[in-house]
Design a protein around this motif. Sequence first.
Motif, PDB file in Angstrom:
ATOM      1  N   ALA A  26       0.862  -1.293   0.474  1.00 33.86           N
ATOM      2  CA  ALA A  26      -0.062   0.208  -0.483  1.00 33.86           C
ATOM      3  C   ALA A  26       0.608   1.191  -0.314  1.00 33.86           C
ATOM      4  O   ALA A  26       0.608   2.229  -0.405  1.00 33.86           O
ATOM      5  N   TYR A  27       1.573   1.186   1.078  1.00 33.61           N
ATOM      6  CA  TYR A  27       3.171   2.616   1.132  1.00 33.61           C
ATOM      7  C   TYR A  27       3.283   2.400  -0.281  1.00 33.61           C
ATOM      8  O   TYR A  27       3.591   4.180  -1.049  1.00 33.61           O
ATOM      9  N   ALA A  28       4.579   1.843  -0.975  1.00 27.53           N
ATOM     10  CA  ALA A  28       4.475   1.639  -2.828  1.00 27.53           C
ATOM     11  C   ALA A  28       3.390   2.435  -3.611  1.00 27.53           C
ATOM     12  O   ALA A  28       4.005   2.693  -3.983  1.00 27.53           O
ATOM     13  N   MET A  29       2.547   1.606  -3.748  1.00 29.18           N
ATOM     14  CA  MET A  29       1.472   2.481  -4.789  1.00 29.18           C
ATOM     15  C   MET A  29       0.998   3.505  -4.234  1.00 29.18           C
ATOM     16  O   MET A  29       0.993   4.305  -5.485  1.00 29.18           O
ATOM     17  N   THR A  30       1.274   4.116  -3.195  1.00 27.07           N
ATOM     18  CA  THR A  30       0.619   5.414  -2.819  1.00 27.07           C
ATOM     19  C   THR A  30       1.071   6.264  -2.897  1.00 27.07           C
ATOM     20  O   THR A  30       1.400   7.292  -3.624  1.00 27.07           O
ATOM     21  N   PHE A  31       2.952   6.380  -2.342  1.00 25.48           N
ATOM     22  CA  PHE A  31       3.713   7.188  -1.903  1.00 25.48           C
ATOM     23  C   PHE A  31       5.250   7.704  -2.674  1.00 25.48           C
ATOM     24  O   PHE A  31       5.413   7.977  -3.325  1.00 25.48           O
ATOM     25  N   LYS A  32       5.365   6.074  -4.250  1.00 29.08           N
ATOM     26  CA  LYS A  32       6.064   6.157  -4.910  1.00 29.08           C
ATOM     27  C   LYS A  32       5.332   5.916  -6.129  1.00 29.08           C
ATOM     28  O   LYS A  32       4.444   4.944  -6.980  1.00 29.08           O
ATOM     29  N   ALA A  42      -7.898  -1.462   1.875  1.00 30.22           N
ATOM     30  CA  ALA A  42      -8.320  -0.385   2.896  1.00 30.22           C
ATOM     31  C   ALA A  42      -7.061  -0.403   3.092  1.00 30.22           C
ATOM     32  O   ALA A  42      -6.800   1.536   3.665  1.00 30.22           O
ATOM     33  N   ILE A  43      -5.680  -0.571   3.570  1.00 28.98           N
ATOM     34  CA  ILE A  43      -4.730   0.248   4.103  1.00 28.98           C
ATOM     35  C   ILE A  43      -4.418   1.346   2.792  1.00 28.98           C
ATOM     36  O   ILE A  43      -4.062   2.873   2.936  1.00 28.98           O
ATOM     37  N   ARG A  44      -4.669   1.570   2.064  1.00 33.44           N
ATOM     38  CA  ARG A  44      -4.283   2.845   0.452  1.00 33.44           C
ATOM     39  C   ARG A  44      -5.234   3.650   0.692  1.00 33.44           C
ATOM     40  O   ARG A  44      -4.741   5.120   1.135  1.00 33.44           O
ATOM     41  N   THR A  45      -7.025   3.024   1.030  1.00 32.53           N
ATOM     42  CA  THR A  45      -7.668   4.393   1.315  1.00 32.53           C
ATOM     43  C   THR A  45      -7.057   5.099   2.466  1.00 32.53           C
ATOM     44  O   THR A  45      -6.870   6.900   2.114  1.00 32.53           O
TER      45      THR A  45
END
Lengths: 229, 350
Positions: free
Chosen positions: A34-40, A111-114
Amino acid sequence: MLEFSPSDYSAILLSVRVAVSATLVSLPPAFAVAYAMTFKRFRGMLALDVLVNLPLTLPPVVIGYILLMLLGQNGWLGKWVLQPLGIQLIFTWKAAVIATAVVGFPLMVRAIRTSMEMIDRNLVYAARTLGAGWFDSIFTVIVPLSVRGLIAGSILMFARGLGEFGATIIVAGNIPGVTRTIPLAIYDYVSSPKGDAMAMALCLISVILSVAVLIVHEWISRRMTSRRA
Amino acid sequence: MELHVSARKQLGTFRLEADFTVDGSRTGVFGPSGSGKSTLLNLVAGLGVPDSGRISLGGETLFDSRSGVHVAPEHRRIGMIFQHAQLFPHLSVHSNLYYGYKRCHPAHRKIRPDAVIDVLQIGHLLKRGVANLSGGEKQRVAIGRAILSNPRLLLMDEPLSAIDASLKFQIIAYLKDTCAVFNIPYVFISHTLLEMRVMADRVLTVEDGCACRLVTAEDLARGATKDAGGYINLLRLASPARAGDVHAYQWGDRHLFIADTGEPPSTLFELPARDVILFKKHPEVISARNVFSATVVKTFDMGVRQGVELQCCSERLIAEVTKKAARQMEIREGAEVHAAIKALSFRPLG
């Protein structure tokens, strides 16, 4: 009055154990994805997105079969990694955990990405200019601010885990006391004569567990809302 | 502290080219929105990586594409104040303030938290969460948080643009006071000329991705009058005394009479240059409350009008007249004139 047999009790316990384990095992990788797909921004993002969400659209039986081919004695993970290490996964409760984790993974990541997408990137920048290193900023800014998503994702994964049937029966089988979870036990009772009452009783247990999970979720989110204000 | 930047950065179709060295404690970065000011600041802070070039602060190389140096933002000791305060919403005011302080090496902890809390007057907020602070309170906490990380340089990315106009000058005062009290040099970004003149001595102008031209804030103000509403004098006045329906402010060794606006007395006033009326001889009777003699120090071109820099006793003032009037009045360097200003022409800023 209905009496649960020891194997029924073990099915209930095993269901909870599998669901909890799958949730705990999935949390770190789901957070990382989720971190990689949101911030990178990186090459192969679309491929990762498709791969992560695939279990959502594939029939669980297909997932189970793919896992069996991967982890089985002739599968390339099974043959080249697991066997030399002496690890036997197929037809154990650990296989049920893996099946559940794979099937529930996209729900958890979503859910985490949201909640991560609502974090202002400048908060991370602020932390960095205040002397926090990358790891420090992750644990003091991103984790606390995506805690709602982490909880929601865990609840979804846990609930999905309680009901997992298709993938589990293929990779873990339906061995009483070893890999037989509630859904598998219900399936057994339904397909045997005079098993209706016991099937009903196990359904009731499922309902109770699901309601309990939803109440806990609601309680946690209310507590968090009141603490923020 | 000398900041040297010669760097290039391509972002999509936008290209930033920066080449400058500043050595003052009050530097401004001025330019329209989207001209690359924030990109430039991010490169200095280490939040972005230039494609090529070199950045150094006080002799220490922070980035050098040739030798492959890139100091991480957390090791640069460059603080940043953002447009929106960017306080951590899950932490209390106290934890926000101490976030950088705790991560600062004990050897660098020269600024005491209670001193900062005192200057910013946020002591009563410490135990509160940040969600229900007002905009001005949030920005004050953000200033304190950045200063307590004991930075060598403080970068401010339009810290006033999200704040009510009525509070702007209050926050400006806090910003200037804290940086002056704790002796922290800063780089201040804005697209507002007025903020630039109040906050900065030297100004780097950024236009279409080119950050190369350094001017003084005063030159910037004079140069900008050709397309804006004319030059505006900024007067810092002190010790007002009531004189009938006006306030008398000390201005050099004389008084300026300024109309009472009903608001608490200010210390900073705007006076449009076109509101300063020039006379060749002393006007005997006139409604303007301020009349004084002055010497023309310099005249300069302001497009269709003529700028006239006046020396009035110990103070300087800019007047603006049409070119025809300047010719008729024979305004040139050294000429003696009389200037009149209405008490109503002053606009208090805060």
